[in-house]
Design an enzyme around this catalytic site. Structure first.
Site, PDB file in Angstrom:
ATOM      1  N   HIS A 197       3.713 -32.334  44.599  1.00  0.00           N
ATOM      2  CA  HIS A 197       2.370 -32.637  45.107  1.00  0.00           C
ATOM      3  C   HIS A 197       2.023 -34.107  44.968  1.00  0.00           C
ATOM      4  O   HIS A 197       2.337 -34.747  43.967  1.00  0.00           O
ATOM      5  CB  HIS A 197       1.294 -31.737  44.486  1.00  0.00           C
ATOM      6  N   ASP A 230       3.435 -36.199  36.938  1.00  0.00           N
ATOM      7  CA  ASP A 230       2.640 -35.118  37.551  1.00  0.00           C
ATOM      8  C   ASP A 230       1.839 -35.675  38.713  1.00  0.00           C
ATOM      9  O   ASP A 230       0.687 -36.025  38.565  1.00  0.00           O
ATOM     10  CB  ASP A 230       1.727 -34.499  36.487  1.00  0.00           C
ATOM     11  N   GLU A 285      -2.787 -29.991  44.764  1.00  0.00           N
ATOM     12  CA  GLU A 285      -2.317 -28.968  43.822  1.00  0.00           C
ATOM     13  C   GLU A 285      -3.242 -28.876  42.628  1.00  0.00           C
ATOM     14  O   GLU A 285      -3.495 -27.797  42.107  1.00  0.00           O
ATOM     15  CB  GLU A 285      -0.889 -29.312  43.347  1.00  0.00           C
ATOM     16  N   GLU A 286      -3.752 -30.030  42.174  1.00  0.00           N
ATOM     17  CA  GLU A 286      -4.435 -30.053  40.876  1.00  0.00           C
ATOM     18  C   GLU A 286      -5.760 -29.293  40.851  1.00  0.00           C
ATOM     19  O   GLU A 286      -6.120 -28.699  39.838  1.00  0.00           O
ATOM     20  CB  GLU A 286      -4.672 -31.513  40.427  1.00  0.00           C
ATOM     21  N   ASP A 327       7.567 -29.662  39.960  1.00  0.00           N
ATOM     22  CA  ASP A 327       6.252 -30.017  39.412  1.00  0.00           C
ATOM     23  C   ASP A 327       6.211 -29.775  37.907  1.00  0.00           C
ATOM     24  O   ASP A 327       5.230 -29.305  37.358  1.00  0.00           O
ATOM     25  CB  ASP A 327       5.148 -29.224  40.132  1.00  0.00           C
ATOM     26  N   HIS A 372      -1.716 -35.148  32.263  1.00  0.00           N
ATOM     27  CA  HIS A 372      -3.164 -35.287  32.507  1.00  0.00           C
ATOM     28  C   HIS A 372      -3.832 -36.287  31.574  1.00  0.00           C
ATOM     29  O   HIS A 372      -5.024 -36.162  31.275  1.00  0.00           O
ATOM     30  CB  HIS A 372      -3.863 -33.909  32.401  1.00  0.00           C
TER      31      HIS A 372
END
Lengths: 460, 460
Positions: free
Chosen positions: A278, A290, A324-325, A352, A426
């Protein structure tokens, strides 16, 4: 005698195929390791564009640049696939304090993705610690009402693969705030979902429930969570309060895109093998692992095919999924249009879980006999590259919508080493510098090798 | 009927053993992952002691602290094993310049370990590039004499495990300077032995040859090596010269020690399983992955046995070897005393490839049938922890001297993921911050599990 001859000629032809496969896989790895371009492509994405949360100007910039990049490789098709995406903004940096009498102790927090803001001047309330969503129920509304709930469920270090730890501890982030609201909580502070002890709040999405009041929710760093917990143990309620202020907002859905490159199959152009990751990321860093690594590895699969002169029989697509997130709209759109366009999807691989040293692939929901055959046929070919762990398991959020649409499609998760992923996941540490060139390239080569094997032999 | 009963009872007892082993290995991993102490021990070694080159005051400090640390765990025996070690010092930081006419371009260099100094005011000479030792011979004395030889053999990225890349490219560092001296070279500059492109010179030992003049030799960073190479390509000799100045010296051998902790076997106290790494390090950084991780994992094996209440049948020793980097005297002494003390050594495991995610073990020189049995018996037990890659291969420099002394001893190398090791190897980047807690602990648990299996079942 004839039977014996037939059998041995079958053996010979099988050996021939294996040898040919083995030569091709070696070529793929050589190309990726010696002439690899995914690392420099990733550098550009991280350093010249950076964070690219769905709906943001940077997300749009990343779409445009990705399209241009794909164009430059001269694939058979390069195009955008429009989809509407949620548009959430963090706003000004959050503030959080533990209030112990007259003492205000600042702690690192970050609003969870999709959270509402606090009131303009922030929110102060008594804080109560729980270790799980279940514990909320045992305390009940009489205890929870009017308070900030502090979800402090620990990460279980005993899992060998950290994805399991994330799934287990992660529930309190995904579902905790909405559950707390049901009991009248006014806010939620969630221990960062990570095995690491550090000072970074790890953001990530939380999910509100229709009909339940949306309360502001933030992640707190694990070290600060430990501090808060020990203060709560030492002093009895209501001495410890918590204050936080966050400024996030939900804007109207925005137009965005999946970015798609394709090498069209020479024999079965309407049969597709998808490889993707993504393009969107959370807003705190560069979305390196990510999932910048996932998209750049997917692109590299196509580049390696072109560079080695391999023409797939089926069409092979690299898809940079959007959103995606915090929504999964890109994945939904891809499956929707695949059905609409009467495509036939035979397999999809998603990367991912970070761009770390590849260890293998997990196959989502296939029969045990099929997994056995996959191991029997392909494990030996992948073993020299140490990517031969072929197991049952999940695939990826972006390709999952293909599952309902194409019953026979095999959905596959790329499985790199998992130990470091959730340390940086994140957080502001998810930057290019934390990606290792060879690890990234080995992963791209592993993905290309599996796509090659599927393209050549299918699953039968 | 009797025969059938016997067979099935054998199966049952085998299953019983496997189940018991499986429970114990789970206990080992839980203990290492939940209560692990190797990470904090490593922090102390790196941050409170730091570099510990053989013969240095810091090496002595590390010996004393390690002994105290082992004492604190209450093992059955803790002791030092004296050995004399080479004592080489780098002295003041090196200087290196490419001289292009009147232009002096500074480049990052570091004296190779054991190298002699340049003259006090440095050394200036024409510089000639070679890609291999073999190329020296084709050029011959007429070309080489009086020059500085620039060994610029590339790292071969095609190897999957980086250890192979190191072995191949490393020859020019180990043996290149002495070979160049045979043709009359006055100095040697060696491309750093690493797959990474960066600005760090990677030090490491070079070996002089008796009867050949010792010439000063230094590592140059890979980026600077590329620059120098392209300048040499563009301009013809003798326009490009090189200047370097290094201040190293060889002092008399110094007294030092291996540090040893032991849990004495309940059944066969004179049979030994050794698990070890090396305590000394190069002088440029903290020797975190090389090899602080190895010694702290070895210690953790013993700690985990104590914590889980496991009493080995054979004696198990954690050995912190001294002087792996530039002499191997600790390893020699350990084997020498083992023979002298009439010990019986059944196995030894060395961890000296970094504290990265463990992938398995390599067994040094055992018959193929034995390796097959090891896989048959133990692979399944180690698979849930992803440390089941049990292959033929090398063990470790410190335990190798046991090979000659104990023909039946099985020598084993701990094999972690190899991708990042040579990025930081022998550079200022080999620091605690580059070690991941879980990766380190998983390695310690893998080592403890293998020691447990050997202790329980031997190799027959």
């Amino acid at each position: 005698m004839k039977k014996i001859l037939l059998a041995s000629s079958l053996v010979l032809s099988t050996l021939g195929l294996q040898a040919q496969d083995s030569v091709m896989i070696r070529k793929i790895f050589d190309e990726a390791l010696v002439n690899g371009q995914c690392y420099e492509n990733l550098r550009y994405l991280c350093k010249n564009i950076g964070q690219r949360l769905s709906g943001s100007a940077n997300a749009q910039k990343s779409v445009e640049w990705s399209k241009k990049l794909m164009d430059s490789y001269g694939f058979d098709k390069v195009y955008l696939q429009e989809c509407m995406v949620p548009h959430w903004e963090r706003g000004a940096k959050e503030q959080g304090f533990i209030i112990d009498g007259t003492n205000r102790i600042p702690v690192p927090i970050a609003a969870l993705g999709m959270s509402v803001a606090t009131p303009k001047d922030g929110l102060t309330a008594n804080i109560i610690e729980v270790k799980s969503i279940k514990e909320l129920a045992t305390l009940g509304e009489s205890v929870i009402k009017g308070k900030i709930v502090f979800f402090n469920g620990p990460w279980d270090q005993r899992f060998i693969e950290t994805g399991q730890g994330y799934g287990t501890a992660g529930v309190q982030r995904f579902a905790g705030p909405a559950e707390a609201a049901k009991y009248g909580a006014v806010g939620a502070i969630v221990r960062s979902i990570t095995p690491a002890l550090d000072n970074y709040p790890h953001t990530g999405g939380t999910v509100y429930v229709d009909g339940v009041k949306k309360i502001p929710a933030a992640a707190i760093s694990t070290l600060a969570a430990n501090k808060l917990s020990s203060m709560l143990r030492l002093r009895k309620l209501p001495l410890i309060k918590f204050y936080f202020k966050q400024n996030c907002r939900q804007l109207p859905d925005a137009k965005s895109y999946n970015v798609i490159g394709e090498i069209t199959g020479t024999e079965k152009p309407n049969k597709f093998i998808t490889v993707g990751g993504h393009l969107d990321s959370w807003d705190l860093a560069e979305g390196a692992h990510d999932d910048g690594t996932g998209v750049m590895q997917s692109l590299e699969v196509l580049r390696v095919f072109k560079a080695t002169g391999y023409r797939p029989k089926n069409s092979v697509r690299a898809v940079f999924f959007m959103n995606e997130e915090n929504g999964g709209r890109g994945g939904d759109k891809y499956a929707e249009l695949a059905v609409k366009n009467k495509e036939e999807h035979i397999a999809a691989i998603e990367s991912d879980e970070g761009g770390f040293t590849p260890r293998g692939f997990s196959f989502d929901g296939i029969p045990a006999s099929m997994l056995k055959d996959i191991n029997k046929n392909w494990k030996k070919l992948l073993e020299p590259y140490e990517v031969d762990r072929l197991t049952a398991g999940g695939s990826g959020a972006d390709i999952e919508p293909l599952k309902d649409a194409f019953k026979s499609a095999v959905l596959i998760g790329f499985r790199p080493d998992s130990q470091r992923y959730f340390d940086i996941h994140h957080t502001p540490n998810d930057v290019f510098e934390n990606v290792n060139k060879r690890e990234l390239e080995l992963g791209a080569a592993a993905m290309a090798s599996l796509v090659y094997l599927i393209d050549q032999h299918g699953f039968n």
